[in-house]
Motif scaffolding. Structure first.
Motif, mmCIF file in Angstrom:
data_model
loop_
_atom_site.group_PDB
_atom_site.id
_atom_site.type_symbol
_atom_site.label_atom_id
_atom_site.label_comp_id
_atom_site.label_asym_id
_atom_site.label_seq_id
_atom_site.Cartn_x
_atom_site.Cartn_y
_atom_site.Cartn_z
ATOM 1 N N ALA A 86 15.547 11.159 -13.614
ATOM 2 C CA ALA A 86 15.110 9.956 -14.225
ATOM 3 C C ALA A 86 13.757 9.627 -13.776
ATOM 4 C CB ALA A 86 16.013 8.654 -14.178
ATOM 5 N N ASP A 87 13.679 9.795 -12.323
ATOM 6 C CA ASP A 87 12.222 9.395 -11.688
ATOM 7 C C ASP A 87 11.326 10.553 -11.461
ATOM 8 O OD1 ASP A 87 13.800 10.811 -9.466
ATOM 9 O OD2 ASP A 87 13.189 9.487 -8.037
ATOM 10 N N ALA A 88 11.638 11.753 -11.896
ATOM 11 C CA ALA A 88 10.788 12.879 -11.871
ATOM 12 C C ALA A 88 9.298 12.506 -12.472
ATOM 13 C CB ALA A 88 11.318 14.075 -12.513
ATOM 14 N N ALA A 89 9.294 11.686 -13.344
ATOM 15 C CA ALA A 89 7.903 11.684 -13.952
ATOM 16 C C ALA A 89 7.071 10.547 -12.897
ATOM 17 C CB ALA A 89 7.625 10.989 -15.356
ATOM 18 N N GLN A 90 7.865 9.656 -12.420
ATOM 19 C CA GLN A 90 7.247 8.622 -11.627
ATOM 20 C C GLN A 90 6.583 9.265 -10.229
ATOM 21 O OE1 GLN A 90 5.920 5.669 -11.914
ATOM 22 N NE2 GLN A 90 5.447 5.380 -9.544
ATOM 23 N N ARG A 91 7.496 10.297 -9.798
ATOM 24 C CA ARG A 91 7.183 11.082 -8.523
ATOM 25 C C ARG A 91 6.179 11.797 -8.502
ATOM 26 N NH1 ARG A 91 11.634 10.941 -4.486
ATOM 27 N NH2 ARG A 91 10.334 12.037 -3.200
ATOM 28 N N PHE A 92 6.014 12.642 -9.905
ATOM 29 C CA PHE A 92 5.046 13.435 -10.055
ATOM 30 C C PHE A 92 3.421 12.835 -10.074
ATOM 31 C CE2 PHE A 92 2.317 15.507 -13.226
ATOM 32 C CZ PHE A 92 2.303 16.957 -12.512
ATOM 33 N N ARG A 93 3.531 11.505 -10.734
ATOM 34 C CA ARG A 93 2.420 10.718 -10.770
ATOM 35 C C ARG A 93 2.050 10.194 -9.339
ATOM 36 N NH1 ARG A 93 4.619 8.841 -15.427
ATOM 37 N NH2 ARG A 93 5.960 7.059 -14.602
ATOM 38 N N GLU A 94 2.943 9.929 -8.438
ATOM 39 C CA GLU A 94 2.756 9.651 -7.054
ATOM 40 C C GLU A 94 2.064 10.557 -6.529
ATOM 41 O OE1 GLU A 94 6.416 8.238 -5.410
ATOM 42 O OE2 GLU A 94 6.459 6.375 -6.450
ATOM 43 N N VAL A 95 2.490 11.984 -6.506
ATOM 44 C CA VAL A 95 2.323 13.156 -6.027
ATOM 45 C C VAL A 95 0.737 13.444 -6.494
ATOM 46 C CG1 VAL A 95 2.150 15.704 -5.774
ATOM 47 C CG2 VAL A 95 4.386 14.164 -5.524
ATOM 48 N N GLN A 96 0.357 13.121 -7.767
ATOM 49 C CA GLN A 96 -0.758 13.316 -8.498
ATOM 50 C C GLN A 96 -1.995 12.324 -7.576
ATOM 51 O OE1 GLN A 96 -0.092 13.111 -12.403
ATOM 52 N NE2 GLN A 96 -1.055 15.055 -12.797
ATOM 53 N N GLU A 97 -1.464 11.049 -7.645
ATOM 54 C CA GLU A 97 -2.339 10.069 -6.983
ATOM 55 C C GLU A 97 -2.667 10.409 -5.547
ATOM 56 O OE1 GLU A 97 -2.516 5.418 -5.811
ATOM 57 O OE2 GLU A 97 -1.049 6.144 -7.355
ATOM 58 N N MET A 151 0.704 -1.101 0.158
ATOM 59 C CA MET A 151 -0.136 0.103 0.090
ATOM 60 C C MET A 151 0.839 1.302 0.063
ATOM 61 S SD MET A 151 -2.889 1.042 2.754
ATOM 62 C CE MET A 151 -4.493 1.720 2.241
ATOM 63 N N LYS A 152 0.590 2.123 -0.932
ATOM 64 C CA LYS A 152 1.401 3.541 -0.977
ATOM 65 C C LYS A 152 0.950 4.271 0.013
ATOM 66 C CE LYS A 152 1.658 3.126 -6.076
ATOM 67 N NZ LYS A 152 1.338 3.882 -7.298
ATOM 68 N N ASP A 153 1.896 4.916 0.559
ATOM 69 C CA ASP A 153 1.624 5.908 1.680
ATOM 70 C C ASP A 153 1.362 7.443 1.167
ATOM 71 O OD1 ASP A 153 1.522 7.696 3.929
ATOM 72 O OD2 ASP A 153 3.191 6.686 4.882
ATOM 73 N N HIS A 154 0.329 7.773 0.850
ATOM 74 C CA HIS A 154 -0.102 9.030 0.289
ATOM 75 C C HIS A 154 0.576 10.286 1.191
ATOM 76 C CE1 HIS A 154 -1.936 7.204 -3.098
ATOM 77 N NE2 HIS A 154 -3.077 6.758 -2.480
ATOM 78 N N TYR A 155 0.317 10.004 2.277
ATOM 79 C CA TYR A 155 0.696 11.160 3.165
ATOM 80 C C TYR A 155 2.254 11.592 3.159
ATOM 81 C CZ TYR A 155 -3.691 10.832 5.584
ATOM 82 O OH TYR A 155 -5.380 11.122 5.528
ATOM 83 N N ALA A 156 2.979 10.323 3.039
ATOM 84 C CA ALA A 156 4.427 10.498 2.806
ATOM 85 C C ALA A 156 4.821 11.041 1.458
ATOM 86 C CB ALA A 156 5.089 9.390 3.014
ATOM 87 N N ALA A 157 4.004 10.705 0.471
ATOM 88 C CA ALA A 157 4.305 11.321 -0.789
ATOM 89 C C ALA A 157 4.179 12.791 -1.071
ATOM 90 C CB ALA A 157 3.359 10.720 -1.995
ATOM 91 N N LEU A 158 3.269 13.328 -0.322
ATOM 92 C CA LEU A 158 2.833 14.893 -0.089
ATOM 93 C C LEU A 158 3.903 15.324 1.109
ATOM 94 C CD1 LEU A 158 -0.708 15.197 -0.830
ATOM 95 C CD2 LEU A 158 1.357 15.564 -2.382
ATOM 96 N N GLY A 159 4.652 14.612 2.002
ATOM 97 C CA GLY A 159 5.365 14.871 3.176
ATOM 98 C C GLY A 159 4.403 15.490 4.403
#
Length: 91
Positions: A38-49, A1-9
């Motif tokens: 290289a991982d900017a697009a992936q990190r951006f998608r995680e932040v959006q989600e 399970m992804k931690d959405h709170y951590a993704a946004l800090g």
């Protein structure tokens, strides 16, 4: 399970305005047009989600409920911690 709170800090007590502010900051930081990592697009998608889930009251409630259930992956250990915390306070 992804931690959405951590993704946004953020922590789970964050308000909607905190979530919006963190999203704008992280989105600007990781937007592929601004960040050549290289991982900017992936990190951006995680932040959006994370923003999509946490900014919607119903989705956030469901996420928080599932997150709480996920904390009980080791029920024996969790029960032991609760037991020790309880007796630590009353002794």
């Amino acid at each position: 399970m992804k931690d959405h709170y951590a993704a946004l800090g953020l922590n789970s007590a964050a308000t909607l305005s905190d979530i919006k502010k963190a999203f704008r900051q992280k989105a600007a930081l990781y937007h592929p047009d601004r960040n050549s990592a290289a991982d900017a697009a992936q990190r951006f998608r995680e932040v959006q989600e994370a923003y999509e889930v946490l900014s919607d009251d119903d989705k956030r409630q469901a996420y928080d409920d599932n997150r709480r259930r996920g904390l009980l992956d080791s029920p024996i250990e969790t029960a032991r911690e609760i037991w020790n915390a309880y007796f630590g306070r009353i002794l």
